[in-house]
Design a protein around this motif. Structure first.
Motif, PDB file in Angstrom:
ATOM      1  N   MET A 100      27.764  38.223  21.130  1.00  0.00           N
ATOM      2  CA  MET A 100      27.622  39.265  22.150  1.00  0.00           C
ATOM      3  C   MET A 100      27.221  38.650  23.486  1.00  0.00           C
ATOM      4  O   MET A 100      27.769  38.989  24.540  1.00  0.00           O
ATOM      5  CB  MET A 100      26.578  40.277  21.698  1.00  0.00           C
ATOM      6  CG  MET A 100      26.422  41.477  22.633  1.00  0.00           C
ATOM      7  SD  MET A 100      25.211  42.628  21.989  1.00  0.00           S
ATOM      8  CE  MET A 100      23.724  41.651  22.142  1.00  0.00           C
ATOM      9  N   THR A 151      25.739  37.477  15.504  1.00  0.00           N
ATOM     10  CA  THR A 151      26.310  38.615  16.236  1.00  0.00           C
ATOM     11  C   THR A 151      25.772  38.665  17.655  1.00  0.00           C
ATOM     12  O   THR A 151      26.526  38.879  18.619  1.00  0.00           O
ATOM     13  CB  THR A 151      25.978  39.926  15.513  1.00  0.00           C
ATOM     14  OG1 THR A 151      26.468  39.868  14.166  1.00  0.00           O
ATOM     15  CG2 THR A 151      26.615  41.106  16.219  1.00  0.00           C
ATOM     16  N   ARG A 152      24.465  38.457  17.790  1.00  0.00           N
ATOM     17  CA  ARG A 152      23.882  38.425  19.117  1.00  0.00           C
ATOM     18  C   ARG A 152      24.440  37.244  19.918  1.00  0.00           C
ATOM     19  O   ARG A 152      24.648  37.344  21.131  1.00  0.00           O
ATOM     20  CB  ARG A 152      22.355  38.308  19.021  1.00  0.00           C
ATOM     21  CG  ARG A 152      21.707  39.427  18.251  1.00  0.00           C
ATOM     22  CD  ARG A 152      21.720  40.725  18.997  1.00  0.00           C
ATOM     23  NE  ARG A 152      20.870  40.709  20.160  1.00  0.00           N
ATOM     24  CZ  ARG A 152      20.744  41.723  21.016  1.00  0.00           C
ATOM     25  NH1 ARG A 152      21.450  42.835  20.816  1.00  0.00           N
ATOM     26  NH2 ARG A 152      19.953  41.636  22.067  1.00  0.00           N
ATOM     27  N   ILE A 200      29.966  45.747  20.266  1.00  0.00           N
ATOM     28  CA  ILE A 200      29.260  44.986  19.225  1.00  0.00           C
ATOM     29  C   ILE A 200      27.789  45.385  19.182  1.00  0.00           C
ATOM     30  O   ILE A 200      27.199  45.571  18.105  1.00  0.00           O
ATOM     31  CB  ILE A 200      29.419  43.475  19.482  1.00  0.00           C
ATOM     32  CG1 ILE A 200      30.878  43.054  19.283  1.00  0.00           C
ATOM     33  CG2 ILE A 200      28.519  42.669  18.558  1.00  0.00           C
ATOM     34  CD1 ILE A 200      31.144  41.600  19.602  1.00  0.00           C
ATOM     35  N   HIS A 201      27.190  45.537  20.386  1.00  0.00           N
ATOM     36  CA  HIS A 201      25.767  45.898  20.447  1.00  0.00           C
ATOM     37  C   HIS A 201      25.508  47.274  19.862  1.00  0.00           C
ATOM     38  O   HIS A 201      24.532  47.492  19.113  1.00  0.00           O
ATOM     39  CB  HIS A 201      25.290  45.830  21.898  1.00  0.00           C
ATOM     40  CG  HIS A 201      23.860  46.211  22.080  1.00  0.00           C
ATOM     41  ND1 HIS A 201      23.459  47.524  22.284  1.00  0.00           N
ATOM     42  CD2 HIS A 201      22.708  45.465  22.070  1.00  0.00           C
ATOM     43  CE1 HIS A 201      22.152  47.577  22.400  1.00  0.00           C
ATOM     44  NE2 HIS A 201      21.670  46.325  22.279  1.00  0.00           N
ATOM     45  N   ALA A 255      31.351  43.449  24.173  1.00  0.00           N
ATOM     46  CA  ALA A 255      29.942  43.160  23.903  1.00  0.00           C
ATOM     47  C   ALA A 255      29.151  44.446  23.688  1.00  0.00           C
ATOM     48  O   ALA A 255      28.278  44.519  22.797  1.00  0.00           O
ATOM     49  CB  ALA A 255      29.348  42.350  25.053  1.00  0.00           C
ATOM     50  N   ARG A 256      29.432  45.472  24.487  1.00  0.00           N
ATOM     51  CA  ARG A 256      28.742  46.746  24.296  1.00  0.00           C
ATOM     52  C   ARG A 256      29.091  47.379  22.949  1.00  0.00           C
ATOM     53  O   ARG A 256      28.236  47.945  22.268  1.00  0.00           O
ATOM     54  CB  ARG A 256      29.102  47.701  25.439  1.00  0.00           C
ATOM     55  CG  ARG A 256      28.498  47.314  26.781  1.00  0.00           C
ATOM     56  CD  ARG A 256      28.627  48.436  27.787  1.00  0.00           C
ATOM     57  NE  ARG A 256      30.030  48.776  28.036  1.00  0.00           N
ATOM     58  CZ  ARG A 256      30.783  48.205  28.962  1.00  0.00           C
ATOM     59  NH1 ARG A 256      30.272  47.241  29.718  1.00  0.00           N
ATOM     60  NH2 ARG A 256      32.035  48.564  29.131  1.00  0.00           N
ATOM     61  N   LYS A 299      29.168  38.528  27.253  1.00  0.00           N
ATOM     62  CA  LYS A 299      28.582  39.158  28.442  1.00  0.00           C
ATOM     63  C   LYS A 299      28.617  38.195  29.623  1.00  0.00           C
ATOM     64  O   LYS A 299      28.409  36.990  29.461  1.00  0.00           O
ATOM     65  CB  LYS A 299      27.142  39.564  28.160  1.00  0.00           C
ATOM     66  CG  LYS A 299      26.997  40.729  27.216  1.00  0.00           C
ATOM     67  CD  LYS A 299      25.543  41.007  26.906  1.00  0.00           C
ATOM     68  CE  LYS A 299      24.767  41.363  28.156  1.00  0.00           C
ATOM     69  NZ  LYS A 299      23.362  41.682  27.868  1.00  0.00           N
TER      70      LYS A 299
END
Length: 642
Positions: A493, A489-490, A432-433, A429-430, A497
């Protein structure tokens, strides 16, 4: 059936082991002594003439008295032999294997065959006569044997000199009654019966038996001492030798028990390692290994879970019960009563229920704790002559502790895997962010800038402005696609998480989600919160179940917002969440085009996203529904109990 019995018997195997023969020595000595002394009396009576003439007017002859005494003692010896535990042992073995060959037994006969084998293992030294739990029955048997032997010695006095005590040809035959008591009750029993036997010798001295000479026999000191001392000394020696044999046999039994326990615990440990990833297989195999290792006929493993309460500590309840039976018998009954007793009292439950004169059902249920909380109840049941002793309880405690440790290790392993997976998801997730999400965000900003620039150029140009309309339309479409890509995408993500971490509440999580959705989609979302999440009990909000409910609500809202943004063509949405005492309910409404309709009629309730929301709700025992919204679009409703 034979294989089950083999697993039930000691590792030494058959009945004819050294220890079993050693335990049978006193009983064999008793039977050999009694039959030998009966033959000795027969020889004495047949070979020798009486020393004295019968009293005048005697209505019965010596030959008749001898016949009666020999007949009575023969019948007595025969009965004692057939009903002696030693003889019953071989008779039971022969009877059992005959039944096994013919395979024509009923379930009850099979059980009795097993019981006979069990009885032999429970006894240390086989008594010459019966020894049951009923002291009055035992007293009657030994008293009757003493009475017969004493009267036979008394009435056979006229056949030898002196006409009482050790002068009787049945004197040594009658001494075996003291041996029998000494073998069963050691010193006290042997001395008590020996003194009773001496009373009949004294009776012969003081009151001559019928048929004695009219001339009174002058008793000598040697005759009196021999008649009164021989039997007590013989009883003491028999009790002493029996005590030595019993001590040695018990020592061997302890060695065999320790070796058998070690082997059984090794087998239990092997099962724990073999089924380390299969809790159900672990419990099944462990129940079987514990039953075989402890020589039980049935073992029960009850696995408990901690049920949360509105007030007070968690309440343990039984979630899984695993049984392992030696046979298909139902005579033990249901274990529920004893499990509930152990669950409520949180203490050992031991019971012994007599079923017959010689056997009963022994039960033992042990609760096992971890960090003060009841986690497991291990029970064992068997047909036995006596209740379970300390050895069986120690075996259950050790085996149950190993099983509890294995289950805890299994739980910790699963938890470690979940933590590792959660950490990996957080890392992804990080990434991707910090990577993909930032690039898509820059693409979205660039597309918006280009769209605005194209509109300004179209407004200011003096040439044909319609030439820029296709470019403006494509840029507008690119802005929409880039925003959808950013939201997707969010979405991924946030799916990676971990949720409900730290002091973050569900209301805060949903508020942040709504704000981000509005920023990306330009769709207004009205958030309505009914009830107060802070009023939920602190203990309840800190439970794992509450975290699972919060995560499910968050994912359902996330999926519903995504579907509305991608497919509904809505201009506004409403999110309502209702915190109640025993459940959390959520409604997501949009004013879009509504659900598509099948050609035959009826709304389409399919789609992987909808199935995922429905599965999340049902897994936690909640309800899920999709229906038309009052605003004209679709309403998605979900309620999950706490």
């Amino acid at each position: 059936m034979v294989q089950r019995l083999k697993s039930f018997l000691p590792a030494s195997g058959t009945l004819d082991t050294t220890q079993r023969r050693l335990r049978a020595v006193p009983g064999s000595f008793f039977l050999i002594w009694r039959w030998s002394m009966w033959l000795y009396a027969l020889i004495v009576i047949v070979s020798f003439e009486p020393k004295y003439k019968p009293a005048s007017g005697m209505a019965i002859s010596y030959q008749q008295i001898a016949t009666i005494l020999l007949t009575v003692t023969f019948i007595q010896t025969l009965v004692v032999t057939f009903y002696a535990p030693l003889f019953r042992r071989y008779r039971s073995r022969l009877h059992y294997f005959t039944l096994r060959v013919t395979q024509a037994t009923s379930g009850q006969q099979k059980r009795r065959g097993i019981l006979r084998l069990l009885d032999e293992k429970e006894q240390d030294i086989m008594p010459a006569l019966a020894r049951t739990r009923n002291i009055y029955w035992d007293t009657a048997i030994y008293s009757l044997d003493l009475l017969v032997c004493g009267l036979v010695m008394y009435y056979s006095g006229p056949f030898a000199a002196p006409p009482f005590g050790n002068g009787s040809p049945f004197y040594r035959y009658g001494m075996s009654t003291a041996f029998a008591a000494a073998l069963a009750y050691r010193y006290r029993g042997g001395l008590l019966v020996a003194l009773g036997y001496d009373c009949f010798a004294i009776l012969g001295m003081l009151v001559p038996a019928p048929g004695s000479s009219t001339t009174h026999y002058p008793a000598t000191v040697i005759d009196i001492i021999g008649s009164l001392i021989d039997t007590p000394i013989a009883a003491l020696l028999a009790a002493y030798l029996t005590t030595l044999i019993e001590s040695y046999a018990q020592s061997k039994r302890r060695e065999q028990h320790n070796a058998r326990t070690q082997r059984a615990l090794v087998h239990v440990g092997e099962s724990l390692l073999k089924y380390n990833g299969d809790p159900e297989g672990l419990l099944q195999q462990s129940a079987q290994q514990i039953r075989q290792g402890g020589h039980f006929q049935r073992t029960i493993i009850a696995l408990l879970i901690q049920q949360e309460q509105d007030a007070g500590p968690p309440n343990p309840i039984i979630s899984t019960i695993i049984e392992s039976n030696l046979t298909d018998e139902t005579s033990f009954g249901a274990p529920t009563i004893y499990l509930q007793q152990a669950l409520l009292s949180k203490q050992k439950v031991a019971a012994f229920e007599p079923q017959t004169e010689d056997n009963g059902i022994a039960r033992c249920y042990l609760p096992l704790f971890k960090e003060g909380q009841l986690q497991l109840i291990l029970g064992a049941e068997s047909w036995r002559m006596t209740p379970f002793d300390q050895r069986q309880e120690e075996f259950l405690t050790i085996a149950g502790s190993q099983l509890l440790i294995a289950l805890e290790n299994m739980r910790l392993t699963v938890q470690m895997i979940e933590l590792a997976a959660s950490a990996e998801r957080g890392r992804i997730a990080r990434e991707i962010h910090d990577g993909l999400a930032q690039l898509i965000y820059m693409l979205c900003l660039t597309a918006e800038t280009c769209e605005a620039q194209a509109q300004r150029i179209s407004e200011r140009t003096t040439d044909d402005p319609a030439l820029l309309d296709p470019l403006t339309e494509r840029l507008s479409r690119l802005v929409l696609l880039s925003k959808q890509a950013l939201w997707e995408t969010r979405h991924y993500m946030f799916s990676l998480k971990p949720l409900m971490s730290g002091a973050t509440t569900l209301t805060q999580m949903l508020s942040n989600q709504v704000q981000e959705f509005e920023t990306i989609s330009d769709l207004p979302v009205h958030l309505i919160v009914l009830g107060d999440e802070e009023q939920q009990k602190v203990e309840q909000r800190q439970t794992r179940h509450y975290a699972q409910v919060g995560a499910a609500i968050f994912r359902i809202v996330q999926e519903a917002l995504t579907n509305a943004y991608k497919h509904a063509n809505a201009t506004e949405l409403t999110l309502q969440i209702h915190f109640q005492t025993h459940e959390i309910a959520v409604n997501i409404d949009d004013n879009g085009q509504g659900l598509p309709v099948r050609p035959q009629g009826g709304a389409i309730y399919s789609g992987r996203g909808l199935d995922g929301m429905r599965e999340r709700t049902s897994e936690l025992g909640g309800s899920f529904a999709i229906q038309p919204s009052p605003s004209g679009g679709v309403r998605i409703s979900a309620s999950i109990p706490l």
